[in-house]
Structures are given as structure tokens and as C-alpha cells.
Design a protein around this motif. Structure first.
Motif, PDB file in Angstrom:
ATOM      1  N   UNK A 102       0.878  -1.309   0.187  1.00  0.00           N
ATOM      2  CA  UNK A 102       0.079  -0.112   0.244  1.00  0.00           C
ATOM      3  C   UNK A 102       0.915   1.146   0.033  1.00  0.00           C
ATOM      4  N   UNK A 103       2.382   1.121  -0.272  1.00  0.00           N
ATOM      5  CA  UNK A 103       3.030   2.488   0.194  1.00  0.00           C
ATOM      6  C   UNK A 103       2.880   3.266  -1.236  1.00  0.00           C
ATOM      7  N   UNK A 104       2.794   4.819  -0.800  1.00  0.00           N
ATOM      8  CA  UNK A 104       2.553   5.574  -1.963  1.00  0.00           C
ATOM      9  C   UNK A 104       3.461   6.692  -1.525  1.00  0.00           C
ATOM     10  N   UNK A 105       3.766   7.733  -2.820  1.00  0.00           N
ATOM     11  CA  UNK A 105       4.435   8.930  -2.261  1.00  0.00           C
ATOM     12  C   UNK A 105       3.554   9.537  -1.444  1.00  0.00           C
ATOM     13  N   UNK A 106       4.147  10.473  -0.691  1.00  0.00           N
ATOM     14  CA  UNK A 106       3.472  11.315   0.469  1.00  0.00           C
ATOM     15  C   UNK A 106       3.131  10.624   1.900  1.00  0.00           C
ATOM     16  N   UNK A 107       3.076   9.234   1.906  1.00  0.00           N
ATOM     17  CA  UNK A 107       2.930   8.691   3.019  1.00  0.00           C
ATOM     18  C   UNK A 107       4.081   8.720   4.095  1.00  0.00           C
ATOM     19  N   UNK A 108       3.794   8.691   5.242  1.00  0.00           N
ATOM     20  CA  UNK A 108       4.747   8.690   6.319  1.00  0.00           C
ATOM     21  C   UNK A 108       4.947   7.163   6.865  1.00  0.00           C
ATOM     22  N   UNK A 109       6.209   7.040   7.452  1.00  0.00           N
ATOM     23  CA  UNK A 109       6.436   5.870   8.305  1.00  0.00           C
ATOM     24  C   UNK A 109       7.556   5.944   9.349  1.00  0.00           C
ATOM     25  N   UNK A 110       7.407   5.012  10.028  1.00  0.00           N
ATOM     26  CA  UNK A 110       8.497   4.668  11.035  1.00  0.00           C
ATOM     27  C   UNK A 110       9.374   3.550  10.478  1.00  0.00           C
ATOM     28  N   UNK A 111      10.721   3.716  10.969  1.00  0.00           N
ATOM     29  CA  UNK A 111      11.587   2.573  10.487  1.00  0.00           C
ATOM     30  C   UNK A 111      12.510   2.391  11.669  1.00  0.00           C
TER      31      UNK A 111
END
Length: 148
Positions: A102-111
Motif C-alpha cells: 500500500x506504500x505511496x508517495x506522500x505516506x509517512x512511516x517509521x523505521x
């Protein structure tokens, strides 16, 4: 004063790789210290100091999705921008961890993974478990789901 000393010790230990920075997570926070800011500072010091082989935790916004790297172990690759404006390549092994479909440009994430410096900002890899148990397990959290 005690909080400042604690922050300095934690930052120093994490910066030099003496502790596993996953310990700095908010679930372990009993001191009122903003560990999200501590994690971000550790990552910024790693970038500025051109450090490698350092476990880091951070947050970012997806700015570009790259084609998968299918040579050897397959990796889902994308560029994130962290709060400082610097960019990092995330190289997420999809032979050992689920793809983030589901990853898209503009998404935020933690790693959480291993940082390797390069002139473009650096690479975060080991964002997955190690089946051999020799490496600290990493992860990516996207839209509330943990990929490890």
C-alpha cells in the motif's frame, strides 16, 4: 539536571553503538524524555558524522518509490525525507519480510534498521528479522501495520 544527564548518556551510547536504540522506544519511557527526538538526533549525528553499521530509528515521508532490486535477495526500495530535509534510501528485504503493497508517495512511516552512510544521505537496511538470529531485527511501520 538528571534528565539532561540521562539524555546525554543515552545519546552518546546510541551514537557510538553501545546500546541497541530500540531501547529508546516510547514504550520504555519512564522519564518524560522525548525519545522520538532522541532517535532523530542519533540519526542526524550518524548522517553528519558519516557513520555506518549503526542501528537507528526514525520517521520520514516517502518522496519516491524506486523499482525493486531483484539481484540476489529481493529488496523493495524507496526514498524518504526526514524532518531535517535529508533523504534516505530504504532497502527493505522482501524475501524475509512482507512487501509494503500500500506504500505511496506522500505516506509517512517509521523505521528501525541499520544505517549505512553514502554521499546521497545514506541507506537504511535490515528492516526485517534475521532468520539466523545474528543481527538486530528491524521493522517498518506504515499505516499502523508493522512489517518485519
Amino acid at each position: 539536571m538528571k534528565k539532561l544527564l540521562l539524555i546525554a548518556v543515552l545519546l552518546g551510547a546510541a551514537y557510538f553503538g553501545l546500546i541497541d536504540s530500540s531501547w529508546l522506544s516510547t514504550e520504555n519511557n519512564q522519564t518524560g524524555v522525548n525519545f522520538e527526538k532522541v532517535s532523530e538526533t542519533v540519526l542526524e549525528h550518524a548522517i553528519a558524522g558519516k557513520k555506518s553499521n549503526l542501528q537507528v530509528e526514525g520517521y520520514g515521508t516517502v518522496t519516491r518509490i524506486l523499482p525493486d532490486d531483484n539481484k540476489g535477495s529481493r529488496h523493495q526500495r524507496f526514498i524518504i525525507t526526514i524532518s531535517s530535509g535529508k533523504t534516505l534510501l530504504i532497502s527493505h528485504n522482501i524475501d524475509l519480510a512482507p512487501r509494503i503493497d500500500s506504500l505511496k508517495t506522500g505516506d509517512t512511516l517509521e523505521f528501525y534498521g541499520e544505517y549505512e552512510w553514502n554521499p546521497q544521505g545514506g541507506v537504511i537496511h535490515w528492516t526485517h528479522h534475521d532468520p539466523a538470529g545474528r543481527h538486530t531485527p528491524g521493522w517498518i511501520i506504515h499505516k499502523g501495520k508493522k512489517y518485519e
